[in-house]
Design an enzyme around this catalytic site. Structure first.
Site, mmCIF file in Angstrom:
data_model
loop_
_atom_site.group_PDB
_atom_site.id
_atom_site.type_symbol
_atom_site.label_atom_id
_atom_site.label_comp_id
_atom_site.label_asym_id
_atom_site.label_seq_id
_atom_site.Cartn_x
_atom_site.Cartn_y
_atom_site.Cartn_z
ATOM 1 N N SER A 89 0.719 -1.121 -0.026
ATOM 2 C CA SER A 89 0.047 0.070 0.033
ATOM 3 C C SER A 89 0.893 1.218 -0.005
ATOM 4 O O SER A 89 1.967 1.268 0.516
ATOM 5 C CB SER A 89 -0.747 0.013 1.207
ATOM 6 O OG SER A 89 -1.662 1.401 1.465
ATOM 7 N N TYR A 145 -1.642 0.110 11.108
ATOM 8 C CA TYR A 145 -1.658 -0.081 9.689
ATOM 9 C C TYR A 145 -0.570 0.219 8.763
ATOM 10 O O TYR A 145 -0.194 -0.709 8.074
ATOM 11 C CB TYR A 145 -3.090 0.558 8.885
ATOM 12 C CG TYR A 145 -3.307 0.091 7.668
ATOM 13 C CD1 TYR A 145 -3.754 -1.541 7.265
ATOM 14 C CD2 TYR A 145 -3.220 0.963 6.455
ATOM 15 C CE1 TYR A 145 -3.685 -1.645 6.081
ATOM 16 C CE2 TYR A 145 -3.419 0.483 5.203
ATOM 17 C CZ TYR A 145 -3.777 -0.809 4.894
ATOM 18 O OH TYR A 145 -3.854 -1.108 3.538
HETATM 19 P P1 NDP Z 1 -11.825 -5.772 1.003
HETATM 20 O O1 NDP Z 1 -11.980 -5.576 2.275
HETATM 21 O O2 NDP Z 1 -12.584 -5.538 -0.260
HETATM 22 O O3 NDP Z 1 -11.062 -7.051 0.874
HETATM 23 C C1 NDP Z 1 -10.281 -7.863 1.796
HETATM 24 C C2 NDP Z 1 -10.228 -9.080 1.350
HETATM 25 O O4 NDP Z 1 -9.332 -9.878 2.487
HETATM 26 C C3 NDP Z 1 -11.276 -9.912 1.757
HETATM 27 O O5 NDP Z 1 -11.650 -10.861 0.779
HETATM 28 C C4 NDP Z 1 -11.244 -10.944 3.057
HETATM 29 O O6 NDP Z 1 -12.047 -11.983 2.985
HETATM 30 C C5 NDP Z 1 -9.887 -10.848 3.154
HETATM 31 N N1 NDP Z 1 -9.516 -10.985 4.492
HETATM 32 C C6 NDP Z 1 -9.460 -10.097 5.627
HETATM 33 N N2 NDP Z 1 -9.091 -10.860 6.711
HETATM 34 C C7 NDP Z 1 -8.862 -12.079 6.252
HETATM 35 C C8 NDP Z 1 -8.547 -13.032 7.051
HETATM 36 N N3 NDP Z 1 -8.194 -12.894 8.550
HETATM 37 N N4 NDP Z 1 -8.131 -14.300 6.518
HETATM 38 C C9 NDP Z 1 -8.454 -14.344 5.459
HETATM 39 N N5 NDP Z 1 -8.919 -13.371 4.257
HETATM 40 C C10 NDP Z 1 -8.964 -12.370 5.080
HETATM 41 O O7 NDP Z 1 -10.655 -4.859 0.975
HETATM 42 P P2 NDP Z 1 -9.229 -4.650 -0.428
HETATM 43 O O8 NDP Z 1 -9.768 -5.415 -1.634
HETATM 44 O O9 NDP Z 1 -9.201 -3.119 -0.715
HETATM 45 O O10 NDP Z 1 -8.028 -5.335 0.251
HETATM 46 C C11 NDP Z 1 -7.175 -6.022 -0.395
HETATM 47 C C12 NDP Z 1 -5.961 -5.705 0.086
HETATM 48 O O11 NDP Z 1 -5.444 -4.428 -0.343
HETATM 49 C C13 NDP Z 1 -5.430 -5.749 1.554
HETATM 50 O O12 NDP Z 1 -4.373 -6.119 1.820
HETATM 51 C C14 NDP Z 1 -5.488 -4.055 1.801
HETATM 52 O O13 NDP Z 1 -4.585 -3.592 2.821
HETATM 53 C C15 NDP Z 1 -4.628 -3.786 0.427
HETATM 54 N N6 NDP Z 1 -5.007 -2.236 -0.043
HETATM 55 C C16 NDP Z 1 -6.220 -1.618 -0.003
HETATM 56 C C17 NDP Z 1 -6.348 -0.435 -0.462
HETATM 57 C C18 NDP Z 1 -7.558 0.325 -0.575
HETATM 58 O O14 NDP Z 1 -7.450 1.629 -0.671
HETATM 59 N N7 NDP Z 1 -8.753 -0.441 -0.773
HETATM 60 C C19 NDP Z 1 -5.332 0.352 -0.909
HETATM 61 C C20 NDP Z 1 -3.995 -0.376 -0.719
HETATM 62 C C21 NDP Z 1 -3.752 -1.679 -0.195
HETATM 63 P P3 NDP Z 1 -13.109 -12.396 4.053
HETATM 64 O O15 NDP Z 1 -13.610 -11.478 4.742
HETATM 65 O O16 NDP Z 1 -14.118 -13.296 3.347
HETATM 66 O O17 NDP Z 1 -11.740 -13.237 4.810
HETATM 67 C C1 8X3 Z 2 -5.199 1.605 1.806
HETATM 68 C C2 8X3 Z 2 -4.809 3.204 1.521
HETATM 69 O O1 8X3 Z 2 -4.218 5.227 2.084
HETATM 70 O O2 8X3 Z 2 -6.106 4.420 3.049
HETATM 71 O O3 8X3 Z 2 -4.096 0.936 1.911
HETATM 72 O O4 8X3 Z 2 -3.888 3.423 3.727
HETATM 73 S S1 8X3 Z 2 -4.655 4.300 2.662
#
Ligand code: NDP
Ligand code: 8X3
Length: 261
Positions: free
Chosen positions: A149, A162
Site C-alpha cells: 500500500s 496499519y
Molecule cells: P476488501 O475488504 O474488499 O477485501 C479484503 C479481503 O481480505 C477480503 O476478501 C477478506 O475476505 C480478506 N481477509 C481479510 N481478513 C482475512 C483473514 N483473516 N483471513 C482470510 N482472508 C481475510 O479490501 P481490499 O480489496 O481493498 O483489500 C485487499 C488488500 O489491499 C488488503 O491487503 C489491503 O490492505 C490492501 N489495500 C487496499 C487499498 C484500498 O484503498 N482499498 C489500498 C492499498 C492496499 P473475508 O472477509 O471473506 O475473509
Molecule cells: C489503503 C490505502 O491510504 O487508506 O492501504 O491507507 S490508505
C-alpha cells in the site's frame, strides 16, 4: 477494458497459463483479480473466510476454479490444514498475498488492542503463514505478488499500526525476493493508493458517512485497476521481474495530497 500481453512461455503446467492462488478473493481486489485471471486463462485456487461469497465466486467462474478454501490466514493450524491438501497440480505458479485490512483510525494513544492485533495478525502474520506453507512447494519460474500500500511507503496520522503492517509487507517483499532468488521464484509488490472496495467499510466498522468521506470529490482506483496491475506482473515473460508497482488514483499524489473537487 484491459488488455495484457500474455506470454505463453509462462505456461507452467497443463493448466493453461498456470495456477493463481489468491488470498482474500471474496471481495475487492481479490475478487477482481480472480475474475480477470480466469478470463485470461489462469486456473484458480481462491481463499477467504466468508464461505457464501467464496462459493458464489467459484460458481461464477466455473471450471477456472480448481479449489475454494475457507480459512482465516491468522490461524496457522487452519492455514496449514487447508494448504497442505493442495494436489501437485494445484500448487500456485502465481501466489497473490492479498488478504488484509485496516481496522480503526484512532491516534496511537487511543488505539484498540483488538484492532491492532487484527491488522498485525492478518497483514503480517497471515502473509507469512501462507507464504511459508506454499513456497517450499513452488517451482522455479513461479511468482509471488504481495499487496502492499501507499500506507507502506508513507505514514499518516491515525494509520500507525496499519502503516507498520504495510511497511512490514514492503520489507518482507524485499527480503523474500533475496531469499527466493536462488530458487528462481520472483517476488513483487503492488502498492495501491485509495481504492473503492470494502476496505473503508471494514476500517470504519460500517460507518457509511466515514466511508463516503474517503472517496468524495475524486475518482478512486477501482478494484479492476489493481487487478490489471497484478495480471501485468503475472504475465510478463519469465526473464522479466516487475519488482514494485505503486499505483494511485490520478487525483492522489501521496498519502497526504489529494485533488478533490
Ligand atoms: P476488501 O475488504 O474488499 O477485501 C479484503 C479481503 O481480505 C477480503 O476478501 C477478506 O475476505 C480478506 N481477509 C481479510 N481478513 C482475512 C483473514 N483473516 N483471513 C482470510 N482472508 C481475510 O479490501 P481490499 O480489496 O481493498 O483489500 C485487499 C488488500 O489491499 C488488503 O491487503 C489491503 O490492505 C490492501 N489495500 C487496499 C487499498 C484500498 O484503498 N482499498 C489500498 C492499498 C492496499 P473475508 O472477509 O471473506 O475473509
Ligand atoms: C489503503 C490505502 O491510504 O487508506 O492501504 O491507507 S490508505
Amino acid at each position: 477494458m484491459y488488455l495484457c500481453q500474455i506470454d505463453m512461455k509462462n505456461d507452467k503446467s497443463q493448466n493453461g497459463l498456470g495456477v493463481m492462488l489468491i488470498t482474500g478473493a471474496t471481495s475487492g481486489f481479490g475478487a477482481a483479480i480472480a475474475r480477470m485471471a480466469a478470463a485470461q486463462g489462469f486456473k484458480l485456487v481462491i481463499t477467504g473466510r466468508r464461505e457464501e461469497r467464496l462459493t458464489a465466486i467459484a460458481r461464477e467462474l466455473g471450471e477456472a476454479v480448481l479449489k475454494s478454501l475457507v480459512f482465516d490466514v491468522r490461524d496457522l493450524a487452519a492455514t496449514q490444514q487447508a494448504l497442505s491438501g493442495l494436489l501437485p497440480a494445484e500448487v500456485p505458479t502465481i501466489l497473490v498475498n492479498n488478504a488484509g485490512l485496516a481496522v480503526g483510525k484512532e491516534p496511537i494513544d487511543q488505539g484498540l488492542y483488538e484492532d491492532w492485533n487484527r491488522m498485525i495478525d492478518t497483514n503480517v502474520k497471515g502473509l507469512l503463514h501462507v507464504t511459508r506453507e506454499l513456497t517450499p512447494r513452488m517451482e522455479a519460474g513461479t511468482r509471488i505478488i504481495n499487496i502492499g500500500s501507499i500506507a507502506g511507503r508513507q505514514a499518516y496520522p491515525g494509520g500507525a499500526v496499519y502503516n507498520a503492517s504495510k511497511f512490514a509487507v514492503d520489507g518482507l517483499t524485499t527480503a523474500m525476493r533475496m531469499d527466493l532468488l536462488p530458487r528462481g521464484i520472483q517476488v513483487a509488490q503492488v502498492a495501491p493508493g485509495a481504492a473503492d472496495t470494502e476496505f473503508s467499510s471494514v476500517r470504519f466498522k460500517g460507518d457509511q458517512s466515514m466511508v463516503a468521506n474517503v472517496y468524495q470529490g475524486y475518482k478512486p482506483l477501482q478494484a479492476e485497476d489493481v487487478a490489471d496491475a497484478v495480471l501485468y506482473i503475472a504475465t510478463r515473460p519469465s526473464h522479466v521481474s516487475i519488482q514494485d508497482l505503486l499505483i494511485m488514483p490520478a487525483a492522489q499524489a501521496s498519502a497526504y495530497h489529494f485533488h478533490k473537487t
